[in-house]
Design a protein around this motif. Sequence first.
Motif, mmCIF file in Angstrom:
data_model
loop_
_atom_site.group_PDB
_atom_site.id
_atom_site.type_symbol
_atom_site.label_atom_id
_atom_site.label_comp_id
_atom_site.label_asym_id
_atom_site.label_seq_id
_atom_site.Cartn_x
_atom_site.Cartn_y
_atom_site.Cartn_z
ATOM 1 N N GLY A 133 0.828 -1.303 0.090
ATOM 2 C CA GLY A 133 -0.064 0.032 0.073
ATOM 3 C C GLY A 133 0.859 1.375 0.129
ATOM 4 N N ASP A 134 1.837 1.217 0.834
ATOM 5 C CA ASP A 134 3.041 2.355 0.774
ATOM 6 C C ASP A 134 3.398 2.551 -0.566
ATOM 7 N N PHE A 135 3.951 1.545 -1.280
ATOM 8 C CA PHE A 135 4.717 1.583 -2.501
ATOM 9 C C PHE A 135 3.508 2.161 -3.636
ATOM 10 N N ILE A 136 2.306 1.805 -3.514
ATOM 11 C CA ILE A 136 1.512 2.242 -4.630
ATOM 12 C C ILE A 136 1.434 3.825 -4.265
ATOM 13 N N TYR A 137 1.120 4.158 -3.072
ATOM 14 C CA TYR A 137 0.963 5.508 -2.665
ATOM 15 C C TYR A 137 2.227 6.586 -3.096
ATOM 16 N N ARG A 138 3.329 6.010 -2.992
ATOM 17 C CA ARG A 138 4.477 6.812 -3.204
ATOM 18 C C ARG A 138 4.820 6.701 -4.812
ATOM 19 N N ALA A 139 4.448 5.604 -5.370
ATOM 20 C CA ALA A 139 4.645 5.704 -6.939
ATOM 21 C C ALA A 139 3.643 6.483 -7.570
ATOM 22 N N ASP A 140 2.447 6.515 -6.898
ATOM 23 C CA ASP A 140 1.570 7.752 -7.465
ATOM 24 C C ASP A 140 1.825 9.000 -7.533
ATOM 25 N N LEU A 141 2.422 9.122 -6.178
ATOM 26 C CA LEU A 141 2.989 10.555 -5.744
ATOM 27 C C LEU A 141 4.088 11.166 -6.787
ATOM 28 N N ILE A 142 5.009 10.042 -7.051
ATOM 29 C CA ILE A 142 6.036 10.355 -7.920
ATOM 30 C C ILE A 142 5.632 10.843 -9.338
ATOM 31 N N ALA A 143 4.375 10.086 -9.935
ATOM 32 C CA ALA A 143 3.703 10.093 -10.938
ATOM 33 C C ALA A 143 3.139 11.519 -11.168
ATOM 34 N N GLU A 144 2.578 11.866 -9.978
ATOM 35 C CA GLU A 144 1.792 13.319 -10.065
ATOM 36 C C GLU A 144 3.094 14.449 -10.314
ATOM 37 N N PHE A 166 7.257 -0.879 -12.087
ATOM 38 C CA PHE A 166 7.300 -1.022 -10.753
ATOM 39 C C PHE A 166 6.032 -1.700 -10.247
ATOM 40 N N LYS A 167 4.751 -1.010 -10.580
ATOM 41 C CA LYS A 167 3.518 -1.396 -9.993
ATOM 42 C C LYS A 167 3.316 -3.120 -10.443
ATOM 43 N N THR A 168 3.853 -3.205 -11.772
ATOM 44 C CA THR A 168 3.800 -4.788 -11.994
ATOM 45 C C THR A 168 4.686 -5.730 -11.532
ATOM 46 N N ILE A 169 5.717 -5.474 -11.124
ATOM 47 C CA ILE A 169 6.533 -6.432 -10.331
ATOM 48 C C ILE A 169 5.812 -6.391 -8.889
ATOM 49 N N ILE A 170 5.541 -5.406 -8.163
ATOM 50 C CA ILE A 170 4.990 -5.768 -6.757
ATOM 51 C C ILE A 170 3.728 -6.291 -6.648
ATOM 52 N N VAL A 186 10.393 -10.565 -5.192
ATOM 53 C CA VAL A 186 10.971 -9.598 -6.093
ATOM 54 C C VAL A 186 11.883 -8.351 -5.581
ATOM 55 N N GLY A 187 12.370 -8.858 -4.344
ATOM 56 C CA GLY A 187 13.272 -7.489 -3.620
ATOM 57 C C GLY A 187 14.340 -7.361 -4.538
#
Length: 299
Positions: free
Chosen positions: A162-173, A240-244, A250-251
Amino acid sequence: MLKSMTGFGRGEYEDQDFSITVEMKTVNHRYNEVAIRLPRFLNPVEDRIRKTILKTVNRGRIDVFINADYTVSGNCTLKVDKNLAAAYHKALLEIGEAIGAKDAGINPAAEIMNIARCQDVINVKEGFFDVESVWPKVEIALQQALKNLVAMRETEGGNIYGDFIYRADLIAEKLALIEERSPQVVAEYQAKLSERLTNLLADHNITVEPERLLQEVAIFADRTSITEEIVRLKSHIKQFKTIIASDQPVGRKLDFLIQEFNREANTIASKANDYTLAQIVVEIKAEIEKIREQIQNIE
């Protein structure tokens, strides 16, 4: 589903002849390392225990603590080392003589109890240990511990996901802000360059040639173009989203991919030539660092 490398699991088994408790905890580790502490009589199954664990846990340091007791009726014997007992008796007499108590009476019953407690006077000879009959019982407790361990690692992995998705979306924004701002940087440079040249050449009645100005602007635009970096970073976010979302460990993949995130962000910062863009890149790098720290705990 993502799995954390941190977790704990416990399993038990007990019947009239055998009881065992297995506890295991895992922590971050670059590779896969298993450390097992178990009773000596279970040494024959240590390799089976290790292989069973490695089938389930792919990465991390695994500390395994095993306590077990077993009873083999009629097969345990006690062996008395008579020569050693006699040597202890002789030593007691010599001690009495040395301290001037040669004629002191020695209580035979007390002496027997004391000598019996001396090391190696009485030895226990264990009966035959049937590995094949005990291993299924060990495996029950082991699998139970592994199941509980994996459940805990998956729960923690879900939180990290959940934290990964949040931060990836933040980077995309923030990357979208950079993409929007980038053309404005070139336009502002053209306006500032035109104004400066006009002011410098006005005193000499020289006008700026539009073609020359456009050439300089084109050179600036080419030098500061971050289109490729933006496209690659967008692609990295998607990957990144596909891998997680994968069910596989996947580490290590994420560890490599986040380096590519950082590489593109650094290139954008060096080519942007704009304070606003530089500030946004700093914010992106802060999010990348938070992701990188979390990746260190992913299986």
